[in-house]
Design a protein around this motif. Sequence first.
Motif, PDB file in Angstrom:
ATOM      1  N   GLY A 264       0.836  -1.203   0.000  1.00 51.70           N
ATOM      2  CA  GLY A 264       0.000   0.000   0.000  1.00 51.70           C
ATOM      3  C   GLY A 264       0.862   1.241   0.000  1.00 51.70           C
ATOM      4  O   GLY A 264       1.849   1.334  -0.734  1.00 51.70           O
ATOM      5  N   SER A 265       0.520   2.208   0.820  1.00 47.87           N
ATOM      6  CA  SER A 265       1.290   3.453   0.837  1.00 47.87           C
ATOM      7  C   SER A 265       2.725   3.218   1.308  1.00 47.87           C
ATOM      8  O   SER A 265       3.607   4.024   1.024  1.00 47.87           O
ATOM      9  CB  SER A 265       0.601   4.507   1.709  1.00 47.87           C
ATOM     10  OG  SER A 265       0.532   4.087   3.049  1.00 47.87           O
ATOM     11  N   TYR A 266       2.982   2.091   1.973  1.00 42.88           N
ATOM     12  CA  TYR A 266       4.343   1.813   2.431  1.00 42.88           C
ATOM     13  C   TYR A 266       5.261   1.311   1.324  1.00 42.88           C
ATOM     14  O   TYR A 266       6.443   1.098   1.557  1.00 42.88           O
ATOM     15  CB  TYR A 266       4.337   0.835   3.599  1.00 42.88           C
ATOM     16  CG  TYR A 266       3.813   1.430   4.881  1.00 42.88           C
ATOM     17  CD1 TYR A 266       3.784   2.803   5.083  1.00 42.88           C
ATOM     18  CD2 TYR A 266       3.345   0.620   5.894  1.00 42.88           C
ATOM     19  CE1 TYR A 266       3.296   3.348   6.259  1.00 42.88           C
ATOM     20  CE2 TYR A 266       2.864   1.154   7.076  1.00 42.88           C
ATOM     21  CZ  TYR A 266       2.847   2.519   7.260  1.00 42.88           C
ATOM     22  OH  TYR A 266       2.371   3.050   8.427  1.00 42.88           O
ATOM     23  N   LEU A 267       4.767   1.158   0.115  1.00 37.66           N
ATOM     24  CA  LEU A 267       5.702   0.897  -0.979  1.00 37.66           C
ATOM     25  C   LEU A 267       6.206   2.212  -1.565  1.00 37.66           C
ATOM     26  O   LEU A 267       7.052   2.221  -2.444  1.00 37.66           O
ATOM     27  CB  LEU A 267       5.106  -0.025  -2.045  1.00 37.66           C
ATOM     28  CG  LEU A 267       3.826   0.345  -2.777  1.00 37.66           C
ATOM     29  CD1 LEU A 267       4.014   1.391  -3.830  1.00 37.66           C
ATOM     30  CD2 LEU A 267       3.279  -0.910  -3.392  1.00 37.66           C
ATOM     31  N   ASN A 268       5.741   3.327  -1.020  1.00 34.68           N
ATOM     32  CA  ASN A 268       6.175   4.656  -1.425  1.00 34.68           C
ATOM     33  C   ASN A 268       7.365   5.079  -0.545  1.00 34.68           C
ATOM     34  O   ASN A 268       7.205   5.235   0.668  1.00 34.68           O
ATOM     35  CB  ASN A 268       5.015   5.640  -1.271  1.00 34.68           C
ATOM     36  CG  ASN A 268       5.337   7.009  -1.784  1.00 34.68           C
ATOM     37  OD1 ASN A 268       6.450   7.487  -1.667  1.00 34.68           O
ATOM     38  ND2 ASN A 268       4.327   7.658  -2.350  1.00 34.68           N
ATOM     39  N   PRO A 269       8.557   5.252  -1.121  1.00 32.76           N
ATOM     40  CA  PRO A 269       9.726   5.617  -0.317  1.00 32.76           C
ATOM     41  C   PRO A 269       9.534   6.890   0.509  1.00 32.76           C
ATOM     42  O   PRO A 269      10.041   6.979   1.621  1.00 32.76           O
ATOM     43  CB  PRO A 269      10.839   5.805  -1.351  1.00 32.76           C
ATOM     44  CG  PRO A 269      10.392   5.030  -2.539  1.00 32.76           C
ATOM     45  CD  PRO A 269       8.886   5.086  -2.536  1.00 32.76           C
TER      46      PRO A 269
END
Length: 144
Positions: A12-17
Amino acid sequence: MSDRAVWTFFYGSYLNPAVLAEVDLRPQVWETARLGGFELVISPRANLRPASGCVAFGIVAQVTHAELDRLYAHAEDVLGQVYLPEAVLVSTFDHRSLPALCYVCTDMAPAPAEADYVDRILEPCRQYGFPEWYLKHIASFRPS
């Protein structure tokens, strides 16, 4: 023991650095991966649900248990959701299988997603080169 790195699948948003950097998490070792048997839903936050014949795309990264504790405390405090670890087997884009942890929320109350939240997921998915059909699936959660 908290400094031992384990493979963890982020979807989810945690694949966004940039989102990970908000909690000072900058994985040095990571790669794109897929998780079969699960479907991504965003309602109101990203989550996975078991679904035969489906696949979720993301990254698998080596992170420490201390970093995971900090990250998922953030999820509870900021996002208002409790995600718990599950053991999964992911496939990397170079066709290797890796055992990994994957955090899933089992009691998320359904609600519409916010457009900016969907965009925080969609943009890195484009950059990672995920399939067009998957990008459309993510975009379908953007409110009309």
